[in-house]
Motif scaffolding. Structure first.
Motif, PDB file in Angstrom:
ATOM      1  N   LEU A 228      -1.509  14.576 -11.390  1.00  0.00           N
ATOM      2  CA  LEU A 228      -1.382  13.131 -11.594  1.00  0.00           C
ATOM      3  C   LEU A 228      -2.026  12.710 -12.909  1.00  0.00           C
ATOM      4  O   LEU A 228      -1.497  11.847 -13.621  1.00  0.00           O
ATOM      5  CB  LEU A 228      -2.022  12.378 -10.430  1.00  0.00           C
ATOM      6  CG  LEU A 228      -1.287  12.418  -9.089  1.00  0.00           C
ATOM      7  CD1 LEU A 228      -2.160  11.815  -7.988  1.00  0.00           C
ATOM      8  CD2 LEU A 228       0.037  11.661  -9.186  1.00  0.00           C
ATOM      9  N   LEU A 229      -3.157  13.290 -13.227  1.00  0.00           N
ATOM     10  CA  LEU A 229      -3.837  12.949 -14.477  1.00  0.00           C
ATOM     11  C   LEU A 229      -3.040  13.400 -15.699  1.00  0.00           C
ATOM     12  O   LEU A 229      -3.187  12.843 -16.792  1.00  0.00           O
ATOM     13  CB  LEU A 229      -5.237  13.578 -14.503  1.00  0.00           C
ATOM     14  CG  LEU A 229      -6.278  12.880 -13.623  1.00  0.00           C
ATOM     15  CD1 LEU A 229      -7.487  13.778 -13.408  1.00  0.00           C
ATOM     16  CD2 LEU A 229      -6.711  11.559 -14.253  1.00  0.00           C
ATOM     17  N   ALA A 230      -2.187  14.415 -15.502  1.00  0.00           N
ATOM     18  CA  ALA A 230      -1.387  14.926 -16.616  1.00  0.00           C
ATOM     19  C   ALA A 230      -0.102  14.138 -16.831  1.00  0.00           C
ATOM     20  O   ALA A 230       0.600  14.331 -17.829  1.00  0.00           O
ATOM     21  CB  ALA A 230      -1.046  16.396 -16.373  1.00  0.00           C
ATOM     22  N   LYS A 237       1.983   7.007 -22.176  1.00  0.00           N
ATOM     23  CA  LYS A 237       0.955   6.275 -21.432  1.00  0.00           C
ATOM     24  C   LYS A 237       0.682   6.948 -20.094  1.00  0.00           C
ATOM     25  O   LYS A 237       1.603   7.190 -19.318  1.00  0.00           O
ATOM     26  CB  LYS A 237       1.409   4.833 -21.211  1.00  0.00           C
ATOM     27  CG  LYS A 237       0.389   3.950 -20.526  1.00  0.00           C
ATOM     28  CD  LYS A 237       0.942   2.539 -20.346  1.00  0.00           C
ATOM     29  CE  LYS A 237      -0.031   1.654 -19.582  1.00  0.00           C
ATOM     30  NZ  LYS A 237       0.535   0.290 -19.359  1.00  0.00           N
ATOM     31  N   PRO A 238      -0.576   7.276 -19.782  1.00  0.00           N
ATOM     32  CA  PRO A 238      -0.890   7.901 -18.495  1.00  0.00           C
ATOM     33  C   PRO A 238      -0.962   6.853 -17.383  1.00  0.00           C
ATOM     34  O   PRO A 238      -0.914   5.641 -17.638  1.00  0.00           O
ATOM     35  CB  PRO A 238      -2.271   8.519 -18.738  1.00  0.00           C
ATOM     36  CG  PRO A 238      -2.904   7.599 -19.736  1.00  0.00           C
ATOM     37  CD  PRO A 238      -1.770   7.127 -20.631  1.00  0.00           C
ATOM     38  N   LEU A 239      -1.092   7.327 -16.157  1.00  0.00           N
ATOM     39  CA  LEU A 239      -1.312   6.416 -15.036  1.00  0.00           C
ATOM     40  C   LEU A 239      -2.681   5.760 -15.169  1.00  0.00           C
ATOM     41  O   LEU A 239      -3.656   6.413 -15.557  1.00  0.00           O
ATOM     42  CB  LEU A 239      -1.250   7.178 -13.703  1.00  0.00           C
ATOM     43  CG  LEU A 239       0.105   7.771 -13.291  1.00  0.00           C
ATOM     44  CD1 LEU A 239      -0.067   8.633 -12.037  1.00  0.00           C
ATOM     45  CD2 LEU A 239       1.124   6.677 -13.038  1.00  0.00           C
ATOM     46  N   GLU A 243      -3.287   2.848 -10.572  1.00  0.00           N
ATOM     47  CA  GLU A 243      -2.089   3.592 -10.157  1.00  0.00           C
ATOM     48  C   GLU A 243      -2.458   4.956  -9.586  1.00  0.00           C
ATOM     49  O   GLU A 243      -1.897   5.390  -8.571  1.00  0.00           O
ATOM     50  CB  GLU A 243      -1.149   3.759 -11.349  1.00  0.00           C
ATOM     51  CG  GLU A 243      -0.473   2.463 -11.780  1.00  0.00           C
ATOM     52  CD  GLU A 243       0.344   2.633 -13.038  1.00  0.00           C
ATOM     53  OE1 GLU A 243       1.404   1.998 -13.143  1.00  0.00           O
ATOM     54  OE2 GLU A 243      -0.074   3.410 -13.933  1.00  0.00           O
ATOM     55  N   LEU A 244      -3.409   5.633 -10.209  1.00  0.00           N
ATOM     56  CA  LEU A 244      -3.876   6.914  -9.673  1.00  0.00           C
ATOM     57  C   LEU A 244      -4.398   6.750  -8.256  1.00  0.00           C
ATOM     58  O   LEU A 244      -4.076   7.535  -7.355  1.00  0.00           O
ATOM     59  CB  LEU A 244      -4.997   7.472 -10.559  1.00  0.00           C
ATOM     60  CG  LEU A 244      -4.619   8.348 -11.748  1.00  0.00           C
ATOM     61  CD1 LEU A 244      -5.867   8.621 -12.577  1.00  0.00           C
ATOM     62  CD2 LEU A 244      -3.996   9.649 -11.282  1.00  0.00           C
ATOM     63  N   HIS A 245      -5.214   5.732  -8.084  1.00  0.00           N
ATOM     64  CA  HIS A 245      -5.814   5.471  -6.782  1.00  0.00           C
ATOM     65  C   HIS A 245      -4.729   5.263  -5.725  1.00  0.00           C
ATOM     66  O   HIS A 245      -4.787   5.819  -4.619  1.00  0.00           O
ATOM     67  CB  HIS A 245      -6.706   4.232  -6.876  1.00  0.00           C
ATOM     68  CG  HIS A 245      -7.629   4.056  -5.712  1.00  0.00           C
ATOM     69  ND1 HIS A 245      -8.981   4.277  -5.799  1.00  0.00           N
ATOM     70  CD2 HIS A 245      -7.393   3.691  -4.433  1.00  0.00           C
ATOM     71  CE1 HIS A 245      -9.535   4.047  -4.617  1.00  0.00           C
ATOM     72  NE2 HIS A 245      -8.584   3.680  -3.775  1.00  0.00           N
TER      73      HIS A 245
END
Length: 443
Positions: A228-230, A237-239, A243-245
């Motif tokens: 997810l971090l990748a 633009k990353p999450l 959004e990750l949460h």
């Protein structure tokens, strides 16, 4: 010209069908099919249209996010899950789905399957020949271990895992009530609502701490959170943390309660059907030859796959929802704009028109020549269409891998005299599953 949907009898003044569905959801929902392809019920004064025929389900799912958004069920999940792929609609859902596809790539699934196998191996190593285990609780714990290791491989403390497990149980166990009761009920300081808010806060804090730790470490650990971090969109633009949460919360929901309950039911059905058990073990012995299962072995376990399909038919998610974006039709009936709709896998999977003798456990329903005759959308344990569960292959991999590990080494039989009831919340859980485990002589 399409007709309006008929209304089901049995509604109460002011309360509508709230009492019947809360009192006996597993009887009430399948009973609606006799009134038509789409049937109107009421949650209090709110009209809700229940889709009760595969063709009508197709009418809802094929237009997908063009004519529909998520609806009531998923709105009630937002306090626990946030704005993630499980609750997003339309353009936002398509964006998230595209971004998250690499998380479920074949390469990643192979890594996850190794984590799942190891978790199952460690769990059964603690069993003793002839002991009685509470299989429902043991499978919940196994699913929790596999999920937390798959999500965040090196930082899942016992406190983090317990916070997630407790939060997800509170969310799923209260979901049906949260769907059918008016939103104002959630603000009433009942013991259940207070417990729910505390569990959500504890779980949110635990996941936030893990995300912070991963961002600080800045390395790929071969788990879901690293994937997810990748993730980056077309603009690089990353999450965001929010959004990750939300994605972690969604995976926790689908990766603990559902597989834990399903694994318990799988052991139950294998344990009480000697012929099924014999065929499962014979297939495992033939394909594996005593070695641990690998990812590429799982498609070869055809009979075990049919067993799991049949468990997913019998004990399936209770319902999914949609909300119309405009006036539309389903099953030849008119559905107004901004209408709440429900389609129930449990209802469809227990309809004798598609599944004769629907309460009977029969893995051979899923022989290819028989399954091919089923109407499309009669079997939807992972939903379908634009909003189908993105983790479907992750889930079936987990169920197959863990069952293979357990049944290759152990036999599990229900303690004589035990009555097992189906308990309905968002899922169908066993009331209890005390099972005697015995080591296989060939293991």
């Amino acid at each position: 010209m399409d007709r309006p949907a008929p209304e089901a009898p049995g509604g109460w003044p002011l309360l509508g069908h709230i009492v019947p569905i809360l009192r006996s959801p597993l009887g009430f929902l399948p009973g609606l099919a006799k009134y038509g392809a789409v049937v109107k019920i009421r949650f209090g004064t709110l009209p809700v249209y229940v889709v009760a025929h595969p063709d009508a389900v197709r009418d809802v799912l094929v237009p997908g996010d063009i004519d529909y958004k998520r609806g009531l069920c998923f709105e009630r999940l937002k306090p626990g899950l946030g704005e993630g792929i499980a609750t997003a609609s339309g353009d936002e859902h398509r964006r998230l789905r595209t971004l998250l596809q690499p998380v479920f790539s074949r390469e990643r699934l192979v890594e996850y399957s190794t984590i799942m196998r190891t978790a199952a191996e460690e769990a059964v190593q603690k069993w003793h020949d002839g002991e009685v285990i509470q299989a429902d609780e043991a499978m919940d714990d196994l699913a929790l271990t596999a999920l937390t290791r798959s999500l965040f491989r090196f930082t899942a403390t016992e406190e983090t895992a317990e916070a997630i497990k407790h939060g997800m149980r509170e969310l799923t166990h209260s979901l049906l009530k949260r769907i059918v009761l008016p939103p104002a009920w959630e603000r009433v300081p009942t013991p259940g609502n207070i417990r729910f808010r505390k569990a959500m806060a504890r779980m949110n804090n635990a996941i936030a701490e893990v995300i912070d730790a991963y961002r600080a470490a800045g390395e790929d650990r071969g788990d879901v959170l690293s994937a997810l971090l990748a993730v980056h969109d077309d603009d690089g633009k990353p999450l965001s943390d929010k959004e990750l949460h939300a994605q972690v919360m969604t995976l926790a929901l689908t990766g603990i309660e559902a597989p834990g309950a399903t694994l318990g039911w799988v052991l139950y059905e294998i344990g009480r059907n000697p012929q099924v058990a014999e065929r499962v073990r014979a297939e495992l012995d033939e394909i594996l030859g005593g070695r641990p299962p690998e990812f590429d072995d799982l498609p070869k376990l055809e009979y075990l796959g049919r067993v799991i399909n049949e468990v997913l038919r019998l004990r399936t998610p209770l319902l999914f929802s949609r909300r119309t974006l405009k006036e539309t039709s389903a099953g030849g009936l008119t559905i107004p704009a901004d209408a709440e709709m429900i389609y129930s896998p449990y209802l469809l999977h227990h309809d004798a028109r598609w599944f004769p003798d629907p309460q009977r456990f029969d893995p051979d329903r899923w022989l290819p020549e028989k399954a091919a005759k089923l109407p499309k959308n009669a079997y939807i344990p992972f939903a379908a269409g634009a909003y189908q569960c993105i983790g479907k292959i992750f889930a079936t991999t987990e169920l197959t891998m863990m069952t293979a590990v357990i049944c290759a080494r152990w036999r599990a039989e229900l303690v004589p005299g035990t009555e097992v009831r189906e308990v309905a919340s968002a899922l169908i859980r066993p009331s209890r599953l005390p099972m005697t485990v015995r080591r296989r002589a060939t293991a």
